[in-house]
Structure formats: structure tokens, C-alpha cells
Design a protein around this motif. Structure first.
Motif, PDB file in Angstrom:
ATOM      1  N   LEU A   1       0.833  -1.195   0.000  1.00  0.00           N
ATOM      2  CA  LEU A   1       0.000   0.000   0.000  1.00  0.00           C
ATOM      3  C   LEU A   1       0.869   1.247   0.000  1.00  0.00           C
ATOM      4  N   LEU A   2       0.604   2.165  -0.918  1.00  0.00           N
ATOM      5  CA  LEU A   2       1.351   3.406  -1.009  1.00  0.00           C
ATOM      6  C   LEU A   2       0.477   4.575  -0.588  1.00  0.00           C
ATOM      7  N   ASN A   3       1.033   5.446   0.224  1.00  0.00           N
ATOM      8  CA  ASN A   3       0.350   6.661   0.634  1.00  0.00           C
ATOM      9  C   ASN A   3       0.634   7.740  -0.413  1.00  0.00           C
ATOM     10  N   GLY A   4       0.044   7.568  -1.570  1.00  0.00           N
ATOM     11  CA  GLY A   4       0.310   8.439  -2.699  1.00  0.00           C
ATOM     12  C   GLY A   4       0.412   7.610  -3.962  1.00  0.00           C
ATOM     13  N   ARG A   5       0.795   8.254  -5.037  1.00  0.00           N
ATOM     14  CA  ARG A   5       0.859   7.588  -6.337  1.00  0.00           C
ATOM     15  C   ARG A   5       2.301   7.525  -6.833  1.00  0.00           C
ATOM     16  N   SER A   6       2.713   6.342  -7.258  1.00  0.00           N
ATOM     17  CA  SER A   6       4.043   6.183  -7.842  1.00  0.00           C
ATOM     18  C   SER A   6       3.985   6.506  -9.328  1.00  0.00           C
TER      19      SER A   6
ATOM     20  N   GLY B   1      -0.963  -3.876   5.842  1.00  0.00           N
ATOM     21  CA  GLY B   1      -1.933  -2.793   5.822  1.00  0.00           C
ATOM     22  C   GLY B   1      -1.381  -1.426   6.136  1.00  0.00           C
ATOM     23  N   HIS B   2      -0.098  -1.334   6.484  1.00  0.00           N
ATOM     24  CA  HIS B   2       0.507  -0.037   6.771  1.00  0.00           C
ATOM     25  C   HIS B   2       0.997   0.588   5.459  1.00  0.00           C
ATOM     26  N   PRO B   3       0.580   1.811   5.147  1.00  0.00           N
ATOM     27  CA  PRO B   3       0.978   2.421   3.872  1.00  0.00           C
ATOM     28  C   PRO B   3       2.406   2.949   3.892  1.00  0.00           C
ATOM     29  N   TRP B   4       3.067   2.842   2.734  1.00  0.00           N
ATOM     30  CA  TRP B   4       4.405   3.385   2.538  1.00  0.00           C
ATOM     31  C   TRP B   4       4.287   4.839   2.070  1.00  0.00           C
ATOM     32  N   SER B   5       5.189   5.680   2.541  1.00  0.00           N
ATOM     33  CA  SER B   5       5.182   7.101   2.184  1.00  0.00           C
ATOM     34  C   SER B   5       6.339   7.430   1.259  1.00  0.00           C
ATOM     35  N   LEU B   6       6.114   8.370   0.362  1.00  0.00           N
ATOM     36  CA  LEU B   6       7.151   8.793  -0.575  1.00  0.00           C
ATOM     37  C   LEU B   6       8.071   9.796   0.109  1.00  0.00           C
ATOM     38  N   LEU B   7       9.311   9.384   0.368  1.00  0.00           N
ATOM     39  CA  LEU B   7      10.281  10.262   1.013  1.00  0.00           C
ATOM     40  C   LEU B   7      11.036  11.121   0.012  1.00  0.00           C
TER      41      LEU B   7
END
Length: 229
Positions: free
Chosen positions: A61-66, A88-94
Motif C-alpha cells: 500500500l502506497l500513501n500516494g501515487r508512484s 496494511g501499513h501504507p508506505w510514504s514517498l520520502l
């Protein structure tokens, strides 16, 4: 114009920064590898090419769009991540080159004081997608660091995953001019220059990987680093 380099089986030519900053020979690498990585039993680590994923359900799951990975590719990759990272924990774009520019120093700064798992995703100018997973954040270091969970991957176009062989602990190392992932016998599984303009990939002992891009040297079009807080 930047000079080209080629990784050969018998002779390897590196950018000046590699020879001056890190030491490319295996002897030098062994001397630098003083940070002990988490060890797994040698011979038990799985080297997975066209790897069969585990049966447990998992989702990336990504917290945003790749701008690089599509939904189908993310779900192919998800089963190869440690299960605790797909619950279920979203990944964030750093960091991404589209937003933050092309700079390895900026990439390091985006992860200052963090120790979280990261997913490095690259698309080169030929459209090839590949990257690396690390259970620790990317940072400047005087020696190699990381754990046996580190792996390289490539969509060529189907997913191939290259996991730790257990032969050495040359997982990751970086300075202002160079980031390398995987090594042995003077070859790097993946390296990126300080401008995030070009990089390279050679088969290395750490992962027994194939060349990740279509060529052993590539030019970067997009790069993203996703982190799991």
C-alpha cells in the motif's frame, strides 16, 4: 560529457569517485565491512530468480501515487517483502526526482535520523524498471551496513527478485558521490552516482543477480524512495 564505463567479467572500469572514495577491490571491501549485519545461516538464504512468492496474502500500500510502479507491479513485488511490511501499513514517498531534483545528497537528507525500511525504485531512459529493498534507511556510511533481508529486483518485464546468497555482507554503502548495493570481486550489484544521473549494475556475489537494466550502465529517468514509518 560524462565518460562511459563498462563492467566486464575480467576487467571492471569505475567512475573516478568509486576508485577514490570507496575502494573497488574485494580486499578493500572486506576491510571496510566492519559493521556486522544481521546474519542468516549461510546456505539457507534464498536466491530467487522468477521467485515463487509465499502463499500468505500480502499487499503493498502506497500513501500516494508512484510515477514508476503500477498497481499490478506493486502487487507482484509485495509477497517478496517481509510479511510485517505488508500488513496494511501504507508506505510514504520520502524522495523522488520529479519533486526533489536529481541529487544523492538530497536523497540522504530526506532520511536523516530515520531507520525505517525503504524501497528504492528506478526507471532508466530505456524504460526498464528495477530497484532494491532495504530493511534500513539509506545513509552516508564509512562501511557497509544492512541486513540479509536486502534484495535487488527487476521487471524485465516480469518480476525477478535476487535475494541474499549469504556469501558476504556487502549490502549497502554510500558517500556524497556514490551509492552502492551489493558487491564482491570488485563488482557492484547496483550503483548510482552523486548526481543521480547515471548508474550501473553487474552480477555480484551478494545477490548473484543478473544485470538489472538492459545494459550494464544506464541513465536515470525517474527515481523514487518509499519508506515504511
Amino acid at each position: 560529457m560524462r565518460s562511459q564505463q563498462t563492467c566486464l567479467h575480467s576487467v571492471v572500469m569505475y567512475p573516478a569517485a568509486v576508485g577514490q572514495k570507496t575502494g573497488c577491490l574485494e580486499d578493500d571491501l572486506a576491510l571496510e565491512c566492519v559493521e556486522t549485519a544481521v546474519q542468516e545461516e549461510l546456505g539457507q538464504a534464498d536466491v530467487a530468480v522468477m521467485a515463487s512468492p509465499p502463499k500468505e496474502p500480502s499487499e503493498l500500500l502506497l500513501n500516494g501515487r508512484s510515477s514508476i510502479l503500477k498497481s499490478g507491479e506493486m502487487q507482484q513485488l509485495a509477497p517478496h517483502l517481509p510479511p510485517r511490511m505488508t500488513t496494511g501499513h501504507p508506505w510514504s514517498l520520502l524522495y523522488c526526482t520529479a519533486r526533489n531534483g536529481f541529487s544523492l545528497k538530497t536523497l540522504y537528507r530526506s532520511m536523516t535520523s530515520l531507520s525505517c525500511p525503504v524501497l528504492l525504485v528506478i526507471r532508466d531512459t530505456n524504460g526498464q524498471m528495477f530497484g532494491a529493498f532495504s530493511s534500513t534507511s539509506i545513509r552516508v556510511s564509512s562501511s557497509f551496513y544492512g541486513t540479509g533481508e536486502t534484495f535487488l529486483f527487476s521487471f524485465s518485464p516480469e518480476l525477478k527478485v535476487f535475494k541474499w546468497t549469504g556469501s558476504n555482507t556487502f549490502f549497502m554503502k554510500g558517500d556524497a558521490d556514490l551509492l552502492v548495493i551489493g558487491g564482491g570481486s570488485g563488482k557492484f550489484g547496483l550503483w548510482l552516482d552523486g548526481d543521480l544521473y547515471r548508474g550501473g549494475s553487474c552480477p555480484c556475489e551478494t545477490f548473484n543477480n543478473e544485470t538489472l537494466s538492459h545494459q550494464e550502465e544506464f541513465f536515470i529517468q525517474d527515481l523514487e524512495v518509499w519508506a515504511l514509518p
